[in-house]
Design a protein around this motif. Structure first.
Motif, PDB file in Angstrom:
ATOM      1  N   VAL A  87       0.702  -1.247  -0.094  1.00  0.00           N
ATOM      2  CA  VAL A  87      -0.091  -0.648   0.518  1.00  0.00           C
ATOM      3  C   VAL A  87       0.780   1.203   0.217  1.00  0.00           C
ATOM      4  CG1 VAL A  87      -1.878  -0.999   1.008  1.00  0.00           C
ATOM      5  CG2 VAL A  87      -0.535   0.478   2.489  1.00  0.00           C
ATOM      6  N   ALA A  88       0.453   2.333  -0.040  1.00  0.00           N
ATOM      7  CA  ALA A  88       1.229   3.670  -0.414  1.00  0.00           C
ATOM      8  C   ALA A  88       0.447   5.449  -0.226  1.00  0.00           C
ATOM      9  CB  ALA A  88       1.268   3.574  -1.894  1.00  0.00           C
ATOM     10  N   GLY A  89       0.612   5.641   0.239  1.00  0.00           N
ATOM     11  CA  GLY A  89       0.050   7.074   0.095  1.00  0.00           C
ATOM     12  C   GLY A  89       0.039   8.326  -1.043  1.00  0.00           C
TER      13      GLY A  89
ATOM     14  N   GLU B  44       9.657   7.175   6.792  1.00  0.00           N
ATOM     15  CA  GLU B  44       8.974   7.814   7.351  1.00  0.00           C
ATOM     16  C   GLU B  44       7.510   7.800   6.777  1.00  0.00           C
ATOM     17  OE1 GLU B  44      10.142  12.348   7.682  1.00  0.00           O
ATOM     18  OE2 GLU B  44       8.264  12.736   8.534  1.00  0.00           O
ATOM     19  N   PHE B  45       6.676   7.571   7.855  1.00  0.00           N
ATOM     20  CA  PHE B  45       5.752   7.374   7.735  1.00  0.00           C
ATOM     21  C   PHE B  45       5.041   9.299   7.153  1.00  0.00           C
ATOM     22  CE2 PHE B  45       0.816   8.255   7.933  1.00  0.00           C
ATOM     23  CZ  PHE B  45       0.552   7.095   7.117  1.00  0.00           C
ATOM     24  N   ILE B  46       4.247   9.882   6.090  1.00  0.00           N
ATOM     25  CA  ILE B  46       3.658  10.909   5.648  1.00  0.00           C
ATOM     26  C   ILE B  46       2.416  11.418   5.700  1.00  0.00           C
ATOM     27  CG2 ILE B  46       4.192  12.874   3.434  1.00  0.00           C
ATOM     28  CD1 ILE B  46       6.497  11.448   4.221  1.00  0.00           C
TER      29      ILE B  46
ATOM     30  N   CYS C  65       3.644   8.157  -2.273  1.00  0.00           N
ATOM     31  CA  CYS C  65       5.061   7.933  -1.650  1.00  0.00           C
ATOM     32  C   CYS C  65       4.328   6.693  -0.446  1.00  0.00           C
ATOM     33  CB  CYS C  65       5.346   8.843  -0.770  1.00  0.00           C
ATOM     34  SG  CYS C  65       3.948   8.910   0.924  1.00  0.00           S
ATOM     35  N   GLU C  66       5.783   5.759  -0.300  1.00  0.00           N
ATOM     36  CA  GLU C  66       5.838   4.714   0.750  1.00  0.00           C
ATOM     37  C   GLU C  66       7.235   4.462   1.448  1.00  0.00           C
ATOM     38  OE1 GLU C  66       8.222   3.348  -0.697  1.00  0.00           O
ATOM     39  OE2 GLU C  66       6.860   1.992  -2.162  1.00  0.00           O
ATOM     40  N   MET C  67       7.550   3.137   1.805  1.00  0.00           N
ATOM     41  CA  MET C  67       8.672   3.254   2.496  1.00  0.00           C
ATOM     42  C   MET C  67       9.655   1.836   2.738  1.00  0.00           C
ATOM     43  SD  MET C  67       6.658   4.127   6.258  1.00  0.00           S
ATOM     44  CE  MET C  67       8.113   3.719   7.160  1.00  0.00           C
ATOM     45  N   GLU C  68       9.836   1.454   1.168  1.00  0.00           N
ATOM     46  CA  GLU C  68      10.714  -0.258   0.604  1.00  0.00           C
ATOM     47  C   GLU C  68      10.896   0.012  -0.760  1.00  0.00           C
ATOM     48  OE1 GLU C  68       6.714  -0.552   2.216  1.00  0.00           O
ATOM     49  OE2 GLU C  68       7.879  -0.651   4.449  1.00  0.00           O
TER      50      GLU C  68
ATOM     51  N   ARG D 173       1.168  -0.636  -5.874  1.00  0.00           N
ATOM     52  CA  ARG D 173       1.233  -0.119  -4.487  1.00  0.00           C
ATOM     53  C   ARG D 173      -0.445  -0.427  -4.984  1.00  0.00           C
ATOM     54  NH1 ARG D 173       4.400  -0.378   0.097  1.00  0.00           N
ATOM     55  NH2 ARG D 173       6.291   0.238  -1.126  1.00  0.00           N
TER      56      ARG D 173
ATOM     57  N   SER E 197      -3.610   3.684   0.230  1.00  0.00           N
ATOM     58  CA  SER E 197      -4.162   3.192   1.734  1.00  0.00           C
ATOM     59  C   SER E 197      -4.786   4.670   2.315  1.00  0.00           C
ATOM     60  CB  SER E 197      -3.129   2.455   2.436  1.00  0.00           C
ATOM     61  OG  SER E 197      -2.377   3.142   2.459  1.00  0.00           O
ATOM     62  N   ASP E 198      -3.748   5.809   1.463  1.00  0.00           N
ATOM     63  CA  ASP E 198      -3.956   6.669   2.137  1.00  0.00           C
ATOM     64  C   ASP E 198      -4.192   8.701   1.361  1.00  0.00           C
ATOM     65  OD1 ASP E 198      -1.425   5.466   3.397  1.00  0.00           O
ATOM     66  OD2 ASP E 198      -1.741   7.610   3.104  1.00  0.00           O
TER      67      ASP E 198
ATOM     68  N   PHE F 115      -5.068   5.496   7.217  1.00  0.00           N
ATOM     69  CA  PHE F 115      -4.274   4.460   6.791  1.00  0.00           C
ATOM     70  C   PHE F 115      -5.338   2.574   7.717  1.00  0.00           C
ATOM     71  CE2 PHE F 115      -1.526   0.919   7.938  1.00  0.00           C
ATOM     72  CZ  PHE F 115      -0.396   0.744   7.073  1.00  0.00           C
TER      73      PHE F 115
HETATM   74  N1  SAH Z   1       0.372   0.464  10.818  1.00  0.00           N
HETATM   75  C1  SAH Z   1       1.619   0.388  11.361  1.00  0.00           C
HETATM   76  C2  SAH Z   1       2.962   1.486  10.091  1.00  0.00           C
HETATM   77  C3  SAH Z   1       2.637   1.788   9.053  1.00  0.00           C
HETATM   78  S1  SAH Z   1       4.152   2.556   8.158  1.00  0.00           S
HETATM   79  C4  SAH Z   1       2.440   0.034  12.726  1.00  0.00           C
HETATM   80  O1  SAH Z   1       1.997  -0.075  13.745  1.00  0.00           O
HETATM   81  O2  SAH Z   1       3.147  -1.109  12.594  1.00  0.00           O
HETATM   82  C5  SAH Z   1       3.200   2.641   6.487  1.00  0.00           C
HETATM   83  C6  SAH Z   1       3.611   1.450   5.392  1.00  0.00           C
HETATM   84  O3  SAH Z   1       2.191   1.455   4.584  1.00  0.00           O
HETATM   85  C7  SAH Z   1       4.631   1.124   5.139  1.00  0.00           C
HETATM   86  O4  SAH Z   1       5.086  -0.038   4.576  1.00  0.00           O
HETATM   87  C8  SAH Z   1       4.763   2.108   3.713  1.00  0.00           C
HETATM   88  O5  SAH Z   1       5.254   1.714   2.509  1.00  0.00           O
HETATM   89  C9  SAH Z   1       3.343   2.244   3.742  1.00  0.00           C
HETATM   90  N2  SAH Z   1       2.546   3.058   3.450  1.00  0.00           N
HETATM   91  C10 SAH Z   1       1.156   3.604   2.933  1.00  0.00           C
HETATM   92  N3  SAH Z   1       0.626   4.882   3.305  1.00  0.00           N
HETATM   93  C11 SAH Z   1       1.675   5.501   3.492  1.00  0.00           C
HETATM   94  C12 SAH Z   1       2.708   6.973   3.649  1.00  0.00           C
HETATM   95  N4  SAH Z   1       1.492   8.036   3.448  1.00  0.00           N
HETATM   96  N5  SAH Z   1       4.516   7.258   4.091  1.00  0.00           N
HETATM   97  C13 SAH Z   1       4.290   6.718   3.741  1.00  0.00           C
HETATM   98  N6  SAH Z   1       4.299   4.877   3.673  1.00  0.00           N
HETATM   99  C14 SAH Z   1       3.268   4.544   2.920  1.00  0.00           C
END
Ligand code: SAH
Length: 228
Positions: free
Chosen positions: A76-78, A150-152, A170-173, A192, A195-196, A206
């Motif tokens: 998933v991604a933002g 970083e979760f944006i 954006c996402e983290m991987e 992706r 999700s948000d 999310f």
């Molecule tokens: N709720 C989880 C954390 C989620 S972090 C916990 O508490 O363990 C977000 C994950 O979804 C990451 O793997 C990233 O790749 C993706 N992602 C989805 N929306 C994102 C956003 N707005 N910013 C960064 N990553 C996001």
């Protein structure tokens, strides 16, 4: 063919393990790798845990230890691009590490010597994805993904990253997976589902949509395997 299917979180891989039903779990390097058969393929599945370091490690393990010949990432991604809505599918054509910053030395953001700023995914896999989308009657967008640890959930951070890299999400991987694959010469596909929208309170969206969006992406990636 040996195909690695990687996610970051449990929610991103569980739908696949549920569908496949039978699999063998191998514990390695403080993580679990699941081996399964699908059609004529041997699948290696795992969720890496969140972030660039974890996803780099799992990608390398899938390729070096389990001999994955292609790597498909599902997750998933933002969304940054306003045309992307919750549940929409985005295939990354290229990715960038937006938080790789040695700008103090006059380099552009996302650049370090020896690497390109943007890392491309495999064109053939992306074309197959379009075919799958047509077959399923699903909309599939193509674009740029910005990756960082970083979760944006902040409008100004979102706007800044989008402006610098023209990123659609954006996402983290993703960028770390794509870079590892490119370096080890393994074709890479990054999918992706949104999700948000990465703005204020994105964490609430999310939480509400992660399971469903993760499932949408996972189902698509498994369908891709029919064409490999
Ligand atoms: N709720 C989880 C954390 C989620 S972090 C916990 O508490 O363990 C977000 C994950 O979804 C990451 O793997 C990233 O790749 C993706 N992602 C989805 N929306 C994102 C956003 N707005 N910013 C960064 N990553 C996001």
């Amino acid at each position: 063919m040996k195909i690695g299917i990687l996610g970051a979180m449990e929610e991103e891989i569980t739908p696949l393990l549920d569908t496949l039903g039978e699999f063998e779990e191998i514990k390695y390097a403080n993580n679990s790798y699941y081996l399964a058969h699908y059609k004529n393929h041997e699948l290696i599945l795992a969720y890496s845990k969140i972030g660039k370091v974890n996803s780099t490690l799992s990608t390398a393990v899938m390729i070096e230890k389990f001999k994955a010949e292609k790597l498909l990432f599902t997750g998933v991604a933002g969304a940054f691009n306003p045309k992307l809505n919750i549940g929409d599918l985005l295939c990354a054509t290229s990715l960038v590490q937006y938080d790789l910053d040695i700008t103090a030395f006059g380099h552009p953001l996302g650049f370090v010597p020896g690497n390109e700023i943007f890392i491309k995914t495999d064109e053939k896999l992306n074309q197959i994805a379009q075919k799958v989308a047509n077959e399923l009657g699903k909309k599939l967008e193509f674009g740029i993904i910005a990756t960082g640890d970083e979760f944006i959930c902040d409008e100004s951070k979102k706007a800044k990253i989008r402006e610098i890299f023209q990123a659609d999400a954006c996402e983290m991987e993703g960028a770390s997976v794509a870079l590892t694959c490119a370096t080890l010469n393994v074709p890479c596909f990054i999918l992706r589902a949104i999700s948000d929208k990465a703005g204020e309170k994105a964490e609430f969206d999310f939480d509400e949509f992660v399971v469903n969006s993760a499932k949408i992406s996972a189902e698509f990636v498994l369908k891709m395997c029919d064409y490999l």
